[in-house]
Design a protein around this motif. Structure first.
Motif, PDB file in Angstrom:
ATOM      1  N   ASP A  79      44.756  49.190  50.360  1.00 46.83           N
ATOM      2  CA  ASP A  79      43.691  50.223  50.656  1.00 46.83           C
ATOM      3  C   ASP A  79      44.207  51.443  50.114  1.00 46.83           C
ATOM      4  N   ILE A  80      43.118  52.438  49.739  1.00 48.65           N
ATOM      5  CA  ILE A  80      43.443  53.733  49.243  1.00 48.65           C
ATOM      6  C   ILE A  80      43.969  54.809  50.051  1.00 48.65           C
ATOM      7  N   SER A  81      43.567  54.520  51.506  1.00 45.64           N
ATOM      8  CA  SER A  81      44.149  55.585  52.524  1.00 45.64           C
ATOM      9  C   SER A  81      45.648  55.455  52.858  1.00 45.64           C
ATOM     10  N   ASP A  82      46.260  56.579  52.861  1.00 49.36           N
ATOM     11  CA  ASP A  82      47.603  56.818  53.020  1.00 49.36           C
ATOM     12  C   ASP A  82      47.639  56.430  54.509  1.00 49.36           C
ATOM     13  N   ALA A  83      47.021  57.028  55.495  1.00 46.41           N
ATOM     14  CA  ALA A  83      46.835  56.968  56.897  1.00 46.41           C
ATOM     15  C   ALA A  83      46.644  55.531  57.187  1.00 46.41           C
ATOM     16  N   ALA A  84      45.833  54.942  56.578  1.00 48.23           N
ATOM     17  CA  ALA A  84      45.451  53.400  57.184  1.00 48.23           C
ATOM     18  C   ALA A  84      46.855  52.292  56.648  1.00 48.23           C
ATOM     19  N   ILE A  85      47.432  52.824  55.402  1.00 52.13           N
ATOM     20  CA  ILE A  85      48.447  51.872  55.066  1.00 52.13           C
ATOM     21  C   ILE A  85      49.768  51.976  55.967  1.00 52.13           C
ATOM     22  N   ALA A  86      49.883  53.361  56.017  1.00 52.31           N
ATOM     23  CA  ALA A  86      51.061  53.842  56.991  1.00 52.31           C
ATOM     24  C   ALA A  86      50.805  53.184  58.392  1.00 52.31           C
ATOM     25  N   PHE A  87      49.745  53.187  59.061  1.00 49.60           N
ATOM     26  CA  PHE A  87      49.410  52.459  60.350  1.00 49.60           C
ATOM     27  C   PHE A  87      49.654  51.170  60.068  1.00 49.60           C
ATOM     28  N   ALA A  88      49.018  50.496  59.192  1.00 46.61           N
ATOM     29  CA  ALA A  88      49.069  48.997  59.000  1.00 46.61           C
ATOM     30  C   ALA A  88      50.558  48.299  58.930  1.00 46.61           C
ATOM     31  N   ARG A  89      51.446  49.317  58.218  1.00 48.57           N
ATOM     32  CA  ARG A  89      52.737  48.724  58.150  1.00 48.57           C
ATOM     33  C   ARG A  89      53.615  48.991  59.447  1.00 48.57           C
ATOM     34  N   GLN A  90      53.276  50.106  60.073  1.00 48.69           N
ATOM     35  CA  GLN A  90      53.859  50.047  61.605  1.00 48.69           C
ATOM     36  C   GLN A  90      53.425  48.991  62.615  1.00 48.69           C
ATOM     37  N   LEU A  91      52.067  48.673  62.546  1.00 49.51           N
ATOM     38  CA  LEU A  91      51.334  47.803  63.348  1.00 49.51           C
ATOM     39  C   LEU A  91      52.007  46.391  63.024  1.00 49.51           C
ATOM     40  N   SER A  92      52.325  45.936  61.717  1.00 50.87           N
ATOM     41  CA  SER A  92      52.932  44.692  61.342  1.00 50.87           C
ATOM     42  C   SER A  92      54.477  44.831  61.735  1.00 50.87           C
ATOM     43  N   GLU A  93      55.101  45.824  62.013  1.00 51.04           N
ATOM     44  CA  GLU A  93      56.262  45.753  62.449  1.00 51.04           C
ATOM     45  C   GLU A  93      56.539  45.764  63.792  1.00 51.04           C
ATOM     46  N   GLU A  94      55.494  46.592  64.539  1.00 50.00           N
ATOM     47  CA  GLU A  94      55.463  46.566  66.106  1.00 50.00           C
ATOM     48  C   GLU A  94      54.955  45.106  66.485  1.00 50.00           C
ATOM     49  N   SER A  95      54.115  44.643  65.780  1.00 46.76           N
ATOM     50  CA  SER A  95      53.596  43.375  66.446  1.00 46.76           C
ATOM     51  C   SER A  95      54.383  42.218  65.991  1.00 46.76           C
ATOM     52  N   GLY A  96      55.248  42.279  65.167  1.00 47.53           N
ATOM     53  CA  GLY A  96      56.152  41.143  64.562  1.00 47.53           C
ATOM     54  C   GLY A  96      55.366  40.325  63.799  1.00 47.53           C
ATOM     55  N   ILE A  97      54.298  40.543  63.048  1.00 56.23           N
ATOM     56  CA  ILE A  97      53.420  39.780  62.099  1.00 56.23           C
ATOM     57  C   ILE A  97      53.670  40.276  60.934  1.00 56.23           C
ATOM     58  N   PRO A  98      54.246  39.328  59.874  1.00 56.18           N
ATOM     59  CA  PRO A  98      54.549  39.653  58.863  1.00 56.18           C
ATOM     60  C   PRO A  98      53.240  39.872  57.799  1.00 56.18           C
ATOM     61  N   ALA A  99      53.282  40.934  56.875  1.00 58.95           N
ATOM     62  CA  ALA A  99      52.342  41.325  55.899  1.00 58.95           C
ATOM     63  C   ALA A  99      52.690  42.125  55.103  1.00 58.95           C
ATOM     64  N   THR A 100      52.253  41.987  53.855  1.00 61.10           N
ATOM     65  CA  THR A 100      52.587  43.093  52.690  1.00 61.10           C
ATOM     66  C   THR A 100      51.390  44.223  52.579  1.00 61.10           C
ATOM     67  N   PHE A 101      51.478  45.727  52.846  1.00 61.01           N
ATOM     68  CA  PHE A 101      50.618  46.394  52.709  1.00 61.01           C
ATOM     69  C   PHE A 101      50.715  47.461  51.389  1.00 61.01           C
ATOM     70  N   GLU A 102      49.801  47.577  50.604  1.00 63.18           N
ATOM     71  CA  GLU A 102      50.002  48.205  49.294  1.00 63.18           C
ATOM     72  C   GLU A 102      48.935  49.359  49.402  1.00 63.18           C
TER      73      GLU A 102
END
Ligand code: SAM
Length: 292
Positions: A79-102
Motif C-alpha cells: 500500500d502507498i499509505s505510510d499510516a496504513a502500512i505502519a498500522f498493518a505491521r503493528q496489527l500483524s505483530e499484536e495479533s500474532g498473524i505473520p505477513a509482510t507489508f511493503e
C-alpha cells in the motif's frame, strides 16, 4: 501514470486511515481470536488459499491481508499509505498473524517485482482499490507479469455504475471516465463512521469525530468493460465475472439500507442496480511443445 496525484492520494489516505481505524475496536484481539474481515464473495472467488503465495495489492491497514494469512496464505500486503502500512505491521505483530507489508506505490512494487524472480500464486485487490489507479493497462500488465503460471487475480470492487449518481440518486456523473482524474477537495471521507459496525466487525468505537480530510484526492473511473479488456489484453483468461445488487460494508450513497450479511442496498423505491462486481482471471500455463 500520474505519480504526482498518487502522492497527493498518499497524504489523503494517511489522514483517512487514522480516522477509520479510530472507530475499530481492538482489532488485534478480534483477529487473534479467529475473527475475519473478509466477505463471502471474495472467499468464494479466491477459493482455497492455504499455502499459496498471495499479494494483497492496496491492502490499506492489512485487516483483510491478515484474515487471508489466517486462512493459510503466505501474504504480502502492498500500500502507498505510510499510516496504513505502519498500522498493518503493528496489527500483524499484536495479533500474532505473520505477513509482510511493503509501503510502495503499487506501480513501483509491480515494476520492482517484475524485474526480480519472485512470482505469486494469487493477486488480490478489493473494495475501493481500482479507482486509485491512474493507468489501468499498466496495472493489468504488471499484475499479469508477477503471477506464476497458473496464478490467479481476484478483484472484488464497488461497481463503477454506482458512481454515476449524486447524493440524491440523480444521474450526475459520466460513467465513462476517459482516464481523466476526478479531484475531490476533501475527498476521502470517514466512511467507516457512516457505515458503523458494518465496516467495524471487531466492534464500533466512537473514535474521531467530525473528521474532515485536509488533503485533496484524485480518483479514476474505470468501466467494467475497460477493466475486463485491460486484463484480457494483458494475456489473462477471465474465469469468473459476477455483478451484485448490493455493496458489502459501505453505504456508497445516501439512504442505503443494511440487510443481513452487512450488505447495503438502495433506499426503498429505488430499483436494483449493480453495486459491486467480482472477477477472477488466470495466467495460463504454457506447456512446452505447444498448447496451454
Ligand atoms: C479503500 S482502500 C482499500 C481497502 C482494502 N480493500 C482493505 O483490505 O482494507 C484503498 C487503498 O488504496 C491505497 N492506494 C491508493 N493509491 C495507491 C497507489 N498508487 N499504490 C498503492 N496503494 C494505493 C490507499 O492507500 C488505500 O489504502
Amino acid at each position: 501514470m500520474r505519480r504526482e496525484l498518487h502522492e497527493e492520494n498518499r497524504l489523503a489516505w494517511n489522514e483517512a486511515t487514522l480516522a477509520h481505524n479510530s472507530h475499530k475496536h481492538d482489532q488485534a484481539r478480534f483477529l487473534r481470536e479467529g475473527g475475519s474481515t473478509l466477505f463471502p464473495e471474495e472467499i468464494e472467488l479466491l477459493g482455497d488459499v492455504a499455502g499459496r503465495k498471495l499479494v494483497h495489492l492496496q491492502c490499506n491497514s492489512g485487516q483483510d491481508s491478515l484474515s487471508l494469512a489466517q486462512r493459510g496464505a503466505l501474504v504480502t500486503g502492498v500500500d502507498i499509505s505510510d499510516a496504513a502500512i505502519a498500522f498493518a505491521r503493528q496489527l500483524s505483530e499484536e495479533s500474532g498473524i505473520p505477513a509482510t507489508f511493503e509501503r510502495m506505490d503499487v506501480y513501483d512494487w509491480l515494476a520492482r517485482t517484475v524485474r526480480g524472480a519472485e512470482r505469486y500464486d494469487v493477486a488480490f485487490s478489493s473494495y475501493g482499490a481500482l479507482c486509485w489507479l491512474s493507468d489501468l493497462k499498466a496495472w493489468a500488465q504488471g499484475v499479469a507479469a508477477i503471477l506464476a503460471p497458473g496464478g490467479r487475480l481476484v478483484v472484488v470492487e464497488f461497481h463503477p455504475f454506482a458512481m454515476v449518481y449524486d447524493e440524491h440518486w440523480r444521474l450526475a456523473c459520466p460513467y465513462f471516465g476517459d482516464g481523466q482524474a476526478l479531484t475531490w477537495e476533501n475527498g476521502i471521507s470517514d466512511y467507516v463512521a457512516d457505515a458503523g459496525e458494518a465496516l467495524a466487525p471487531s466492534g464500533y468505537d466512537q473514535g474521531m469525530q467530525g473528521f474532515v480530510n485536509p488533503h485533496p484526492s484524485h480518483e479514476f473511473q474505470w468501466g467494467l468493460g475497460e477493466v475486463v479488456s485491460a486484463l484480457l489484453e494483458a494475456g489473462l483468461t477471465l474465469t469468473a465475472l459476477h455483478e451484485y445488487p448490493y455493496a458489502n460494508g459501505a453505504k456508497l450513497l445516501a439512504g442505503m439500507r443494511e440487510t443481513p450479511g452487512r450488505r447495503m442496498i438502495p433506499p426503498e423505491g429505488v430499483p436494483s442496480i449493480p453495486l459491486m462486481y467480482g472477477l477472477a482471471a488466470r495466467k495460463d500455463r504454457i506447456v512446452p511443445g505447444g498448447g496451454c
